[in-house]
Motif scaffolding. Structure first.
Motif, PDB file in Angstrom:
ATOM      1  N   GLU A 254      -2.904   1.290  -0.293  1.00 44.83           N
ATOM      2  CA  GLU A 254      -3.105   2.332  -1.299  1.00 44.83           C
ATOM      3  C   GLU A 254      -2.332   2.009  -2.577  1.00 44.83           C
ATOM      4  N   VAL A 255      -1.130   1.493  -2.423  1.00 43.64           N
ATOM      5  CA  VAL A 255      -0.334   1.099  -3.587  1.00 43.64           C
ATOM      6  C   VAL A 255      -1.040  -0.014  -4.355  1.00 43.64           C
ATOM      7  N   LEU A 256      -1.468  -1.045  -3.642  1.00 43.50           N
ATOM      8  CA  LEU A 256      -2.108  -2.192  -4.286  1.00 43.50           C
ATOM      9  C   LEU A 256      -3.442  -1.808  -4.935  1.00 43.50           C
ATOM     10  N   THR A 257      -4.196  -0.955  -4.270  1.00 46.69           N
ATOM     11  CA  THR A 257      -5.468  -0.499  -4.847  1.00 46.69           C
ATOM     12  C   THR A 257      -5.234   0.287  -6.124  1.00 46.69           C
ATOM     13  N   THR A 258      -4.200   1.131  -6.139  1.00 43.58           N
ATOM     14  CA  THR A 258      -3.873   1.897  -7.340  1.00 43.58           C
ATOM     15  C   THR A 258      -3.516   0.967  -8.495  1.00 43.58           C
ATOM     16  N   VAL A 259      -2.717  -0.048  -8.213  1.00 47.27           N
ATOM     17  CA  VAL A 259      -2.357  -1.033  -9.243  1.00 47.27           C
ATOM     18  C   VAL A 259      -3.611  -1.687  -9.814  1.00 47.27           C
ATOM     19  N   ALA A 260      -4.502  -2.136  -8.936  1.00 51.55           N
ATOM     20  CA  ALA A 260      -5.709  -2.832  -9.382  1.00 51.55           C
ATOM     21  C   ALA A 260      -6.606  -1.927 -10.223  1.00 51.55           C
ATOM     22  N   VAL A 261      -6.770  -0.681  -9.807  1.00 54.22           N
ATOM     23  CA  VAL A 261      -7.614   0.252 -10.556  1.00 54.22           C
ATOM     24  C   VAL A 261      -6.994   0.551 -11.923  1.00 54.22           C
ATOM     25  N   PHE A 262      -5.684   0.714 -11.979  1.00 49.48           N
ATOM     26  CA  PHE A 262      -5.012   0.900 -13.271  1.00 49.48           C
ATOM     27  C   PHE A 262      -5.271  -0.293 -14.184  1.00 49.48           C
ATOM     28  N   ARG A 263      -5.282  -1.501 -13.611  1.00 51.36           N
ATOM     29  CA  ARG A 263      -5.530  -2.693 -14.422  1.00 51.36           C
ATOM     30  C   ARG A 263      -6.962  -2.715 -14.950  1.00 51.36           C
ATOM     31  N   PHE A 264      -7.926  -2.339 -14.137  1.00 51.50           N
ATOM     32  CA  PHE A 264      -9.309  -2.276 -14.622  1.00 51.50           C
ATOM     33  C   PHE A 264      -9.438  -1.272 -15.770  1.00 51.50           C
ATOM     34  N   ILE A 265      -8.724  -0.148 -15.679  1.00 51.09           N
ATOM     35  CA  ILE A 265      -8.820   0.884 -16.708  1.00 51.09           C
ATOM     36  C   ILE A 265      -8.047   0.494 -17.966  1.00 51.09           C
ATOM     37  N   ASN A 266      -6.925  -0.201 -17.783  1.00 48.28           N
ATOM     38  CA  ASN A 266      -6.066  -0.586 -18.908  1.00 48.28           C
ATOM     39  C   ASN A 266      -5.873  -2.104 -18.915  1.00 48.28           C
ATOM     40  N   PRO A 267      -6.899  -2.850 -19.302  1.00 48.94           N
ATOM     41  CA  PRO A 267      -6.873  -4.313 -19.156  1.00 48.94           C
ATOM     42  C   PRO A 267      -5.797  -5.021 -19.968  1.00 48.94           C
ATOM     43  N   ASP A 268      -5.426  -4.456 -21.130  1.00 49.19           N
ATOM     44  CA  ASP A 268      -4.480  -5.158 -21.989  1.00 49.19           C
ATOM     45  C   ASP A 268      -3.103  -4.506 -22.034  1.00 49.19           C
ATOM     46  N   ALA A 269      -2.804  -3.674 -21.054  1.00 53.10           N
ATOM     47  CA  ALA A 269      -1.501  -3.002 -21.008  1.00 53.10           C
ATOM     48  C   ALA A 269      -0.520  -3.791 -20.153  1.00 53.10           C
ATOM     49  N   PHE A 270       0.754  -3.442 -20.303  1.00 53.65           N
ATOM     50  CA  PHE A 270       1.772  -3.952 -19.399  1.00 53.65           C
ATOM     51  C   PHE A 270       1.972  -2.913 -18.300  1.00 53.65           C
ATOM     52  N   LEU A 271       1.530  -3.248 -17.094  1.00 48.45           N
ATOM     53  CA  LEU A 271       1.730  -2.377 -15.939  1.00 48.45           C
ATOM     54  C   LEU A 271       3.092  -2.729 -15.356  1.00 48.45           C
ATOM     55  N   ARG A 272       3.979  -1.745 -15.317  1.00 53.15           N
ATOM     56  CA  ARG A 272       5.393  -2.014 -15.087  1.00 53.15           C
ATOM     57  C   ARG A 272       5.902  -1.477 -13.753  1.00 53.15           C
ATOM     58  N   PHE A 273       6.413  -2.370 -12.899  1.00 52.75           N
ATOM     59  CA  PHE A 273       7.161  -1.923 -11.732  1.00 52.75           C
ATOM     60  C   PHE A 273       8.306  -1.043 -12.206  1.00 52.75           C
ATOM     61  N   ALA A 274       8.502   0.110 -11.580  1.00 52.57           N
ATOM     62  CA  ALA A 274       9.601   0.978 -11.990  1.00 52.57           C
ATOM     63  C   ALA A 274      10.288   1.537 -10.740  1.00 52.57           C
ATOM     64  N   GLY A 275      10.449   2.854 -10.656  1.00 49.65           N
ATOM     65  CA  GLY A 275      11.139   3.451  -9.522  1.00 49.65           C
ATOM     66  C   GLY A 275      10.429   3.198  -8.198  1.00 49.65           C
ATOM     67  N   GLY A 276      11.207   3.150  -7.136  1.00 56.15           N
ATOM     68  CA  GLY A 276      10.649   2.947  -5.810  1.00 56.15           C
ATOM     69  C   GLY A 276      10.385   1.497  -5.450  1.00 56.15           C
ATOM     70  N   ARG A 277      10.898   0.581  -6.234  1.00 52.93           N
ATOM     71  CA  ARG A 277      10.623  -0.834  -5.971  1.00 52.93           C
ATOM     72  C   ARG A 277      11.117  -1.278  -4.597  1.00 52.93           C
ATOM     73  N   ALA A 278      12.255  -0.741  -4.178  1.00 57.79           N
ATOM     74  CA  ALA A 278      12.806  -1.146  -2.885  1.00 57.79           C
ATOM     75  C   ALA A 278      11.854  -0.813  -1.737  1.00 57.79           C
ATOM     76  N   LEU A 279      11.034   0.236  -1.919  1.00 62.37           N
ATOM     77  CA  LEU A 279      10.116   0.657  -0.869  1.00 62.37           C
ATOM     78  C   LEU A 279       8.912  -0.278  -0.737  1.00 62.37           C
ATOM     79  N   ILE A 280       8.627  -1.029  -1.793  1.00 60.94           N
ATOM     80  CA  ILE A 280       7.453  -1.912  -1.763  1.00 60.94           C
ATOM     81  C   ILE A 280       7.846  -3.367  -1.989  1.00 60.94           C
ATOM     82  N   ALA A 281       9.109  -3.686  -1.711  1.00 63.36           N
ATOM     83  CA  ALA A 281       9.596  -5.055  -1.952  1.00 63.36           C
ATOM     84  C   ALA A 281       8.764  -6.085  -1.198  1.00 63.36           C
ATOM     85  N   HIS A 282       8.270  -5.703  -0.025  1.00 65.31           N
ATOM     86  CA  HIS A 282       7.511  -6.655   0.809  1.00 65.31           C
ATOM     87  C   HIS A 282       6.115  -6.941   0.258  1.00 65.31           C
TER      88      HIS A 282
END
Length: 325
Positions: A254-282
């Motif tokens: 679900e996390v990865l799908t959300t990232v990919a969909v955000f990229r399709f919607i915002n192709p030229d943006a910087f999508l930024r890892f922020a809070g909660g990184r430790a939870l998805i480190a793997h």
């Protein structure tokens, strides 16, 4: 139509200068061939933004004592979270943090303060810090200080702060279930003031707060409409003492799908890892392949962040450069 064809068709639409619709974004979120979706999102990122990985760090310049009732936040005085409280960071500590980040090659350094907004007295003090940082070292400056007026934002810009951060957090529909002390419209007003002053804007949200995929798509569409090019993607880290302390973690897919969909919607943006990184480190490397191309590095506000040099080495190993734009 086969899923691979849907993904490729929408990818080509974006590469030709088009934009996907809400319905198309939701269709992408439902495809079963996730590998093809992530690969397409990564290709869109490479096409529009290249292989530059933007880094920023934050200093907790004012901590706790916040009047707002955001259900996810440890800084709120409404909840008992035992977060450290102080009115303003001292100049020596702030300068030293800025020096360390500049030394590591971090591109941006951001002053982050708790509270609905910041007093003019504290704004003036932090602007003094900003001027000294710009005089001494090579690093870009950002600020996240709540719902400021246009005049206050102008003061920040004059001090050398070029980007303003104000997260929308989630969709307009869902936000009132998470916070009733301010509104999405108030946030958008602040963002528009910053844009009118010629400042860059950083605005994204948190996933994992009980929202639907449609809420996430609507958030991605809103920041696209506002012209935002830096989009933090936080994953909820449930803080004991907040109303969301018992929130269930999101599945990796679900996390990865959300990232990919955000990229399709915002192709030229910087999508930024922020809070909660430790939870998805793997799955961080998978998320980078699926469209992420920036991160907050170092310590975060009230939770453990990441080590700056480890981040730099990781993204370089994945084929990115972190040299400043």
């Amino acid at each position: 139509m086969k899923e691979e064809n849907i993904i490729e068709e929408l990818k080509q639409k974006i590469e030709a200068g088009g934009q996907i619709t809400r319905e198309e974004a939701l269709a992408l979120s439902r495809v079963e061939n996730k590998k093809a979706l992530y690969e397409a999102a990564g290709a869109i990122r490479d096409r529009f933004v290249g292989r530059y990985f933007d880094t920023c760090s934050i200093v907790n310049a004012r901590s706790g004592r916040c009047s707002e009732n955001c259900k996810w936040c440890a800084q709120s005085a409404v909840f008992k979270t035992h977060v450290q409280e102080y009115e303003l960071i001292d100049e020596e500590s702030c300068m030293e943090l800025a020096r360390l980040n500049a030394k590591y090659g971090v591109n941006k350094f951001s002053f982050v303060t708790s509270g609905r907004s910041l007093s003019n007295k504290n704004i003036d003090k932090l602007c003094e810090y900003a001027v000294k940082i710009k005089q001494e070292m090579k690093i870009n400056l950002c600020a996240s200080m709540g719902l400021l007026t246009k005049e206050q934002l102008k003061r920040l810009k004059e001090a050398g702060i070029t980007r303003y951060h104000c997260n929308l957090e989630t969709s307009r529909r869902y936000f009132p279930t998470l916070c009733t002390s301010h509104t999405t419209d108030e946030k958008i007003e602040t963002i528009r003031h910053a844009i009118e002053l010629g400042m860059e804007v950083c605005s994204g949200g948190i996933i994992g707060m009980g929202e639907t995929m449609e809420d996430r798509v609507n958030l991605a569409l809103t920041v696209r409409e506002l012209g935002v090019k830096s989009i933090p993607m936080n994953v909820l880290n449930p803080i004991p003492g907040t109303p969301l302390e018992g929130a269930a973690p999101l599945a990796d897919e679900e996390v990865l799908t959300t990232v990919a969909v955000f990229r399709f919607i915002n192709p030229d943006a910087f999508l930024r890892f922020a809070g909660g990184r430790a939870l998805i480190a793997h799955i961080e490397e998978d998320a980078i392949r699926a469209g992420i191309n920036s991160a907050i590095v170092g310590d975060l506000l009230t939770t453990i962040g990441s080590k700056v040099m480890e981040d730099m080495e990781k993204v370089k190993r994945l084929g990115f450069t972190t040299d400043g734009i």
